[in-house]
Design a protein around this motif. Structure first.
Motif, short mmCIF file in Angstrom:
data_model
loop_
_atom_site.label_atom_id
_atom_site.label_comp_id
_atom_site.label_asym_id
_atom_site.label_seq_id
_atom_site.Cartn_x
_atom_site.Cartn_y
_atom_site.Cartn_z
N ALA A 39 0.84 -1.20 0.00
CA ALA A 39 0.00 0.00 0.00
C ALA A 39 0.88 1.25 0.00
O ALA A 39 0.57 2.23 -0.69
CB ALA A 39 -0.95 0.00 1.19
N PHE A 40 1.96 1.22 0.78
CA PHE A 40 2.88 2.36 0.78
C PHE A 40 3.48 2.58 -0.61
O PHE A 40 3.56 3.72 -1.09
CB PHE A 40 4.00 2.18 1.80
CG PHE A 40 5.14 3.12 1.55
CD1 PHE A 40 5.02 4.48 1.79
CD2 PHE A 40 6.33 2.65 1.03
CE1 PHE A 40 6.06 5.35 1.51
CE2 PHE A 40 7.38 3.50 0.75
CZ PHE A 40 7.25 4.87 1.00
N LEU A 41 3.92 1.50 -1.26
CA LEU A 41 4.51 1.64 -2.60
C LEU A 41 3.51 2.27 -3.57
O LEU A 41 3.88 3.12 -4.38
CB LEU A 41 4.97 0.29 -3.14
CG LEU A 41 6.23 -0.30 -2.53
CD1 LEU A 41 6.51 -1.67 -3.12
CD2 LEU A 41 7.42 0.62 -2.72
N GLU A 45 3.93 5.81 -5.35
CA GLU A 45 3.85 5.88 -6.81
C GLU A 45 2.84 6.94 -7.25
O GLU A 45 3.10 7.71 -8.18
CB GLU A 45 3.47 4.51 -7.39
CG GLU A 45 3.46 4.45 -8.89
CD GLU A 45 3.19 3.04 -9.42
OE1 GLU A 45 2.92 2.94 -10.63
OE2 GLU A 45 3.23 2.07 -8.65
N ILE A 46 1.71 6.99 -6.58
CA ILE A 46 0.70 8.00 -6.90
C ILE A 46 1.27 9.39 -6.65
O ILE A 46 1.11 10.31 -7.46
CB ILE A 46 -0.59 7.78 -6.06
CG1 ILE A 46 -1.28 6.49 -6.50
CG2 ILE A 46 -1.53 8.97 -6.17
CD1 ILE A 46 -2.37 6.01 -5.54
N GLY A 47 1.97 9.55 -5.54
CA GLY A 47 2.52 10.85 -5.16
C GLY A 47 3.67 11.32 -6.03
O GLY A 47 3.89 12.53 -6.16
N MET A 56 -5.92 0.77 -13.09
CA MET A 56 -5.38 -0.20 -14.05
C MET A 56 -3.92 0.10 -14.39
O MET A 56 -3.15 -0.81 -14.66
CB MET A 56 -6.24 -0.28 -15.30
CG MET A 56 -6.30 0.96 -16.12
SD MET A 56 -7.46 0.70 -17.48
CE MET A 56 -7.24 2.21 -18.36
N ASP A 57 -3.50 1.38 -14.36
CA ASP A 57 -2.09 1.73 -14.58
C ASP A 57 -1.22 1.13 -13.47
O ASP A 57 -0.15 0.58 -13.74
CB ASP A 57 -1.88 3.25 -14.58
CG ASP A 57 -2.64 3.96 -15.68
OD1 ASP A 57 -2.86 3.36 -16.75
OD2 ASP A 57 -3.01 5.14 -15.46
N ILE A 58 -1.70 1.26 -12.25
CA ILE A 58 -0.94 0.75 -11.10
C ILE A 58 -0.87 -0.76 -11.14
O ILE A 58 0.18 -1.35 -10.91
CB ILE A 58 -1.56 1.26 -9.78
CG1 ILE A 58 -1.49 2.80 -9.73
CG2 ILE A 58 -0.85 0.65 -8.57
CD1 ILE A 58 -2.31 3.42 -8.63
N ALA A 59 -1.99 -1.40 -11.45
CA ALA A 59 -2.01 -2.87 -11.55
C ALA A 59 -1.00 -3.35 -12.59
O ALA A 59 -0.25 -4.30 -12.35
CB ALA A 59 -3.41 -3.37 -11.88
N ALA A 60 -0.96 -2.68 -13.73
CA ALA A 60 -0.03 -3.07 -14.79
C ALA A 60 1.42 -2.88 -14.35
O ALA A 60 2.26 -3.75 -14.58
CB ALA A 60 -0.31 -2.26 -16.06
N SER A 61 1.72 -1.77 -13.69
CA SER A 61 3.11 -1.52 -13.29
C SER A 61 3.57 -2.46 -12.17
O SER A 61 4.76 -2.72 -12.04
CB SER A 61 3.31 -0.07 -12.88
OG SER A 61 2.70 0.22 -11.64
N GLN A 93 -13.72 5.79 -15.11
CA GLN A 93 -12.28 5.96 -14.90
C GLN A 93 -12.06 6.98 -13.79
O GLN A 93 -12.53 8.12 -13.90
CB GLN A 93 -11.58 6.43 -16.17
CG GLN A 93 -11.51 5.41 -17.25
CD GLN A 93 -10.67 5.93 -18.42
OE1 GLN A 93 -10.47 7.11 -18.59
NE2 GLN A 93 -10.19 5.00 -19.22
N LYS A 94 -11.34 6.55 -12.76
CA LYS A 94 -11.08 7.45 -11.63
C LYS A 94 -9.58 7.57 -11.42
O LYS A 94 -8.89 6.58 -11.17
CB LYS A 94 -11.77 6.93 -10.38
CG LYS A 94 -13.27 6.99 -10.50
CD LYS A 94 -13.96 6.55 -9.25
CE LYS A 94 -15.43 6.74 -9.46
NZ LYS A 94 -16.24 5.80 -8.81
N SER A 95 -9.09 8.79 -11.53
CA SER A 95 -7.68 9.07 -11.26
C SER A 95 -7.46 9.09 -9.76
O SER A 95 -8.33 9.49 -8.98
CB SER A 95 -7.29 10.42 -11.84
OG SER A 95 -7.44 10.43 -13.24
N LEU A 96 -6.28 8.65 -9.35
CA LEU A 96 -5.92 8.61 -7.94
C LEU A 96 -4.88 9.70 -7.66
O LEU A 96 -3.90 9.83 -8.39
CB LEU A 96 -5.35 7.23 -7.59
CG LEU A 96 -6.36 6.10 -7.74
CD1 LEU A 96 -5.65 4.77 -7.88
CD2 LEU A 96 -7.31 6.09 -6.56
N LEU A 97 -5.12 10.44 -6.60
CA LEU A 97 -4.22 11.52 -6.20
C LEU A 97 -4.04 11.45 -4.68
O LEU A 97 -4.93 11.00 -3.96
CB LEU A 97 -4.80 12.88 -6.60
CG LEU A 97 -5.04 13.07 -8.09
CD1 LEU A 97 -6.05 14.16 -8.35
CD2 LEU A 97 -3.74 13.36 -8.79
#
Length: 151
Positions: A39-41, A45-47, A56-61, A93-97
């Motif tokens: 969760a921290f990673l 990554e978001i930050g 889906m971007d995070i899942a792929a990476s 589609q929801k962007s994460l910030l």
């Protein structure tokens, strides 16, 4: 003579001690904020992303399923470390910030992890740590990514 059994035994010994030690020292400050290392990673990554990230971007990476990332995101949402912004063109589609709280915690955790990492560099020397990182990079490229492509 084949050194594979000795190498395997050494690997098992070091895996159980070194990686557990590394995990304990890295996870300890992270757990204070109700986070897993994963969760921290994701939060970091978001930050540090130059653009808003989608689940889906995070899942792929991370080479994991969207549901696995979704479970980690739910923790980050629960503690108000991230927020979601719907895409006006496609509300699914929801962007994460990161929230301000998430940004502050990310800075605190990076500083704590940097202290631990610096102590390892001081004890082992930067050349040996760079060698270890080169090994991890090779392992990622030659084993993990190849395995992901074949599955």
């Amino acid at each position: 003579m084949n050194d594979t059994p000795k190498m395997l035994n050494d690997f098992l010994k070091y895996y159980s001690t070194v990686l557990r030690y590394m995990d304990d020292y890295i996870s300890e400050p992270i757990s204070q904020f109700h986070l897993t290392f994963d969760a921290f990673l994701i939060m970091h990554e978001i930050g540090t992303s130059s653009k808003p990230l989608l689940l889906m971007d995070i899942a792929a990476s991370h080479h994991v399923s969207r549901s696995a990332i979704s479970r980690q995101i739910s923790i980050l949402l629960k503690y108000d470390y991230v927020y979601q912004v719907a895409n006006p063109a496609d509300r699914r589609q929801k962007s994460l910030l990161l929230t301000e709280k998430g940004q502050d915690i990310d800075r605190q955790l990076i500083a704590a992890i940097q202290d631990v990492f610096d102590s390892w560099v001081n004890k082992l020397g930067s050349q040996r740590v760079e060698g270890m990182l080169d090994f991890f990079n090779d392992f990622t490229k030659q084993v993990i990514q190849v395995s992901a492509q074949n599955s």
